[in-house]
Motif scaffolding. Structure first.
Motif, PDB file in Angstrom:
ATOM      1  N   MET A  35       0.851  -1.212   0.000  1.00 61.16           N
ATOM      2  CA  MET A  35       0.000   0.000   0.000  1.00 61.16           C
ATOM      3  C   MET A  35       0.878   1.250   0.000  1.00 61.16           C
ATOM      4  O   MET A  35       1.918   1.271   0.660  1.00 61.16           O
ATOM      5  CB  MET A  35      -0.886  -0.011   1.253  1.00 61.16           C
ATOM      6  N   ALA A  36       0.435   2.231  -0.735  1.00 61.34           N
ATOM      7  CA  ALA A  36       1.202   3.485  -0.765  1.00 61.34           C
ATOM      8  C   ALA A  36       1.137   4.160   0.599  1.00 61.34           C
ATOM      9  O   ALA A  36       0.097   4.144   1.256  1.00 61.34           O
ATOM     10  CB  ALA A  36       0.637   4.403  -1.830  1.00 61.34           C
ATOM     11  N   LEU A  37       2.252   4.732   1.014  1.00 62.94           N
ATOM     12  CA  LEU A  37       2.274   5.426   2.301  1.00 62.94           C
ATOM     13  C   LEU A  37       1.602   6.791   2.209  1.00 62.94           C
ATOM     14  O   LEU A  37       0.844   7.192   3.080  1.00 62.94           O
ATOM     15  CB  LEU A  37       3.721   5.605   2.765  1.00 62.94           C
ATOM     16  N   LEU A  38       1.911   7.480   1.114  1.00 64.11           N
ATOM     17  CA  LEU A  38       1.324   8.810   0.902  1.00 64.11           C
ATOM     18  C   LEU A  38       0.489   8.774  -0.369  1.00 64.11           C
ATOM     19  O   LEU A  38       0.968   8.325  -1.416  1.00 64.11           O
ATOM     20  CB  LEU A  38       2.447   9.851   0.764  1.00 64.11           C
ATOM     21  N   LYS A  39      -0.764   9.199  -0.245  1.00 62.18           N
ATOM     22  CA  LYS A  39      -1.628   9.270  -1.429  1.00 62.18           C
ATOM     23  C   LYS A  39      -2.109  10.699  -1.611  1.00 62.18           C
ATOM     24  O   LYS A  39      -2.698  11.279  -0.695  1.00 62.18           O
ATOM     25  CB  LYS A  39      -2.855   8.368  -1.261  1.00 62.18           C
ATOM     26  N   ILE A  40      -1.857  11.221  -2.794  1.00 65.63           N
ATOM     27  CA  ILE A  40      -2.323  12.553  -3.165  1.00 65.63           C
ATOM     28  C   ILE A  40      -3.373  12.301  -4.242  1.00 65.63           C
ATOM     29  O   ILE A  40      -3.046  11.756  -5.298  1.00 65.63           O
ATOM     30  CB  ILE A  40      -1.168  13.396  -3.765  1.00 65.63           C
ATOM     31  N   ASP A  41      -4.600  12.653  -3.955  1.00 70.53           N
ATOM     32  CA  ASP A  41      -5.691  12.278  -4.851  1.00 70.53           C
ATOM     33  C   ASP A  41      -6.443  13.523  -5.336  1.00 70.53           C
ATOM     34  O   ASP A  41      -7.168  14.143  -4.562  1.00 70.53           O
ATOM     35  CB  ASP A  41      -6.619  11.314  -4.100  1.00 70.53           C
ATOM     36  N   GLU A  42      -6.214  13.870  -6.587  1.00 68.02           N
ATOM     37  CA  GLU A  42      -6.942  14.989  -7.222  1.00 68.02           C
ATOM     38  C   GLU A  42      -6.882  16.257  -6.381  1.00 68.02           C
ATOM     39  O   GLU A  42      -7.899  16.929  -6.184  1.00 68.02           O
ATOM     40  CB  GLU A  42      -8.410  14.596  -7.428  1.00 68.02           C
ATOM     41  N   VAL A  43      -5.693  16.564  -5.885  1.00 64.67           N
ATOM     42  CA  VAL A  43      -5.569  17.693  -4.968  1.00 64.67           C
ATOM     43  C   VAL A  43      -5.494  19.028  -5.715  1.00 64.67           C
ATOM     44  O   VAL A  43      -4.690  19.211  -6.629  1.00 64.67           O
ATOM     45  CB  VAL A  43      -4.331  17.519  -4.050  1.00 64.67           C
ATOM     46  N   THR A  44      -6.379  19.924  -5.309  1.00 61.67           N
ATOM     47  CA  THR A  44      -6.392  21.286  -5.853  1.00 61.67           C
ATOM     48  C   THR A  44      -6.231  22.277  -4.719  1.00 61.67           C
ATOM     49  O   THR A  44      -6.833  22.110  -3.658  1.00 61.67           O
ATOM     50  CB  THR A  44      -7.721  21.558  -6.595  1.00 61.67           C
ATOM     51  N   LYS A  45      -5.363  23.271  -4.922  1.00 63.47           N
ATOM     52  CA  LYS A  45      -5.223  24.345  -3.942  1.00 63.47           C
ATOM     53  C   LYS A  45      -5.329  25.684  -4.663  1.00 63.47           C
ATOM     54  O   LYS A  45      -4.516  26.001  -5.536  1.00 63.47           O
ATOM     55  CB  LYS A  45      -3.863  24.249  -3.231  1.00 63.47           C
ATOM     56  N   VAL A  46      -6.360  26.433  -4.304  1.00 62.77           N
ATOM     57  CA  VAL A  46      -6.545  27.758  -4.890  1.00 62.77           C
ATOM     58  C   VAL A  46      -6.343  28.782  -3.780  1.00 62.77           C
ATOM     59  O   VAL A  46      -6.947  28.670  -2.719  1.00 62.77           O
ATOM     60  CB  VAL A  46      -7.962  27.902  -5.501  1.00 62.77           C
ATOM     61  N   TYR A  47      -5.432  29.716  -3.994  1.00 62.09           N
ATOM     62  CA  TYR A  47      -5.274  30.830  -3.057  1.00 62.09           C
ATOM     63  C   TYR A  47      -6.178  31.953  -3.515  1.00 62.09           C
ATOM     64  O   TYR A  47      -6.013  32.468  -4.620  1.00 62.09           O
ATOM     65  CB  TYR A  47      -3.818  31.318  -3.022  1.00 62.09           C
ATOM     66  N   GLU A  48      -7.147  32.316  -2.660  1.00 59.57           N
ATOM     67  CA  GLU A  48      -8.038  33.417  -3.007  1.00 59.57           C
ATOM     68  C   GLU A  48      -7.366  34.718  -2.581  1.00 59.57           C
ATOM     69  O   GLU A  48      -6.645  34.752  -1.606  1.00 59.57           O
ATOM     70  CB  GLU A  48      -9.378  33.276  -2.265  1.00 59.57           C
ATOM     71  N   GLY A  49      -7.617  35.768  -3.314  1.00 55.60           N
ATOM     72  CA  GLY A  49      -7.055  37.069  -2.964  1.00 55.60           C
ATOM     73  C   GLY A  49      -7.417  38.019  -4.071  1.00 55.60           C
ATOM     74  O   GLY A  49      -8.356  37.752  -4.836  1.00 55.60           O
ATOM     75  N   LYS A  50      -6.696  39.124  -4.152  1.00 54.13           N
ATOM     76  CA  LYS A  50      -6.949  40.060  -5.259  1.00 54.13           C
ATOM     77  C   LYS A  50      -6.810  39.317  -6.574  1.00 54.13           C
ATOM     78  O   LYS A  50      -7.624  39.442  -7.466  1.00 54.13           O
ATOM     79  CB  LYS A  50      -5.955  41.228  -5.200  1.00 54.13           C
ATOM     80  N   VAL A  51      -5.733  38.508  -6.647  1.00 54.11           N
ATOM     81  CA  VAL A  51      -5.549  37.630  -7.795  1.00 54.11           C
ATOM     82  C   VAL A  51      -5.694  36.203  -7.287  1.00 54.11           C
ATOM     83  O   VAL A  51      -5.062  35.826  -6.314  1.00 54.11           O
ATOM     84  CB  VAL A  51      -4.139  37.777  -8.400  1.00 54.11           C
ATOM     85  N   THR A  52      -6.563  35.427  -7.933  1.00 49.58           N
ATOM     86  CA  THR A  52      -6.721  34.031  -7.528  1.00 49.58           C
ATOM     87  C   THR A  52      -5.614  33.197  -8.155  1.00 49.58           C
ATOM     88  O   THR A  52      -5.363  33.306  -9.348  1.00 49.58           O
ATOM     89  CB  THR A  52      -8.101  33.517  -7.992  1.00 49.58           C
ATOM     90  N   ARG A  53      -4.913  32.403  -7.312  1.00 46.39           N
ATOM     91  CA  ARG A  53      -3.840  31.560  -7.837  1.00 46.39           C
ATOM     92  C   ARG A  53      -4.214  30.104  -7.672  1.00 46.39           C
ATOM     93  O   ARG A  53      -4.500  29.665  -6.559  1.00 46.39           O
ATOM     94  CB  ARG A  53      -2.519  31.798  -7.068  1.00 46.39           C
ATOM     95  N   ARG A  54      -4.210  29.382  -8.750  1.00 47.99           N
ATOM     96  CA  ARG A  54      -4.445  27.940  -8.668  1.00 47.99           C
ATOM     97  C   ARG A  54      -3.076  27.280  -8.549  1.00 47.99           C
ATOM     98  O   ARG A  54      -2.424  26.982  -9.551  1.00 47.99           O
ATOM     99  CB  ARG A  54      -5.199  27.483  -9.922  1.00 47.99           C
ATOM    100  N   ALA A  55      -2.611  27.095  -7.328  1.00 46.75           N
ATOM    101  CA  ALA A  55      -1.238  26.624  -7.103  1.00 46.75           C
ATOM    102  C   ALA A  55      -1.089  25.139  -7.388  1.00 46.75           C
ATOM    103  O   ALA A  55      -0.049  24.679  -7.845  1.00 46.75           O
ATOM    104  CB  ALA A  55      -0.801  26.939  -5.681  1.00 46.75           C
TER     105      ALA A  55
END
Ligand SMILES: Nc1ncnc2c1ncn2[C@@H]1O[C@H](COP(=O)(O)OP(=O)(O)OP(=O)(O)O)[C@@H](O)[C@H]1O
Ligand SMILES: [Mg+2]
Length: 257
Positions: free
Chosen positions: A1-21
């Motif tokens: 089994m995988a120790l770390l699973k990253i599944d469809e992870v999205t991180k959006v920083y909201e602010g004056k300019v939105t950043r989809r990091a």
């Protein structure tokens, strides 16, 4: 089994300019794997470490470490989880200047009510393995960069974390010291089956790893696995980096391993 699973992870920083990091990023890391993460400046590498360590929240998707979703824990559980399961190594070492090497090493254990003789035993054993025995009573400002980074690695290892997260751990070290630190990380990964996720700009550093994951604009770009020869792995890493584009300066410091 995988120790770390990253599944469809999205991180959006909201602010004056939105950043989809990070944008729907998925990958897995096996137990004992030493993974490098590369990508141009601003591609989301630090954000990735920050969402794994829960310094940052997720916008969507799921992360599990050894089956546990740290983002679903209560604040108390999370504090314990981070302290017990995660080890951090940073570019600027993050050592406490007023403490000695020994005190810096032992710090994560003092929070966990571990018996004094057990702490002393672990410090001595670790110091021996990391070549820090002569420096135990020195303070960080009396250490070379490599000694300081070895201390920081020791501090990340002392509580036997499930996963070690490292952001540019060799960013402030010269090439010889970098090599020592990377050999050390690679040895720890092999001997202790430690799982390491290391962000780096340096293709030489990445060539010490079992696999390199490339991200671009917060998305999966490519991944390559090491082969027997570090030199050819290094060449393959350079090839992907040239396809990846991005900040050319990232490559200007390139040396042969
Ligand atoms: N706290 C924040 N608030 C808003 N935007 C952020 C924040 N942190 C990062 N970003 C943005 O998210 C994107 C990804 O940043 P990140 O720091 O993850 O990049 P990186 O790959 O680590 O870059 P570098 O190689 O320069 O360290 C960038 O566009 C950055 O400006
Ligand atoms: Mg970064």
């Amino acid at each position: 089994m995988a120790l770390l699973k990253i599944d469809e992870v999205t991180k959006v920083y909201e602010g004056k300019v939105t950043r989809r990091a990070l944008n729907q990023l998925s990958f897995e890391v096996e137990k004992g794997e030493f993974l490098a993460v590369m990508g141009p400046s601003g591609s989301g590498k630090t954000t990735l470490l920050n969402v794994i360590s829960t310094i940052d929240s997720l916008t969507s998707g799921e992360i599990t470490i050894d089956g546990v979703d740290p983002h679903a824990l209560t604040p108390d559980e999370l504090a314990l989880f981070r302290r017990r399961e995660l080890g951090f190594v940073f570019q600027d070492f993050n050592l406490l200047q007023m403490l000695t090497v020994e005190e810096n090493l032992v710090l994560p254990l003092t929070l966990d009510y571990i018996k004094t003789d057990e702490m002393a035993r672990r410090v001595l054993e670790l110091a021996k393995r990391l070549g820090l025995t002569p420096f135990l009573h020195k303070r960080p400002n009396e250490l070379s960069g490599g000694e300081a980074q070895r201390t920081a690695i020791g501090r990340a290892l002392i509580h036997k974390p499930t996963i070690i997260l490292a952001d540019e751990p060799t960013g402030n070290l010269d090439s010889k010291t970098s090599r020592e630190v990377l050999s050390l990380l690679s040895r720890v990964s092999n001997e202790e089956n430690a799982t390491i996720v290391m962000v780096t700009h340096d293709p030489i550093a990445a060539s010490y790893c079992d696999r390199v994951l490339f991200i671009k604009d917060g998305e999966f770009f490519n991944e390559i696995y090491s082969d027997e020869r570090q030199q050819t792995f290094y060449q393959r890493i350079l090839n992907v980096l040239s396809l990846l584009g991005g900040n050319v300066n990232d490559l200007s410091a390139t040396r042969l391993p």
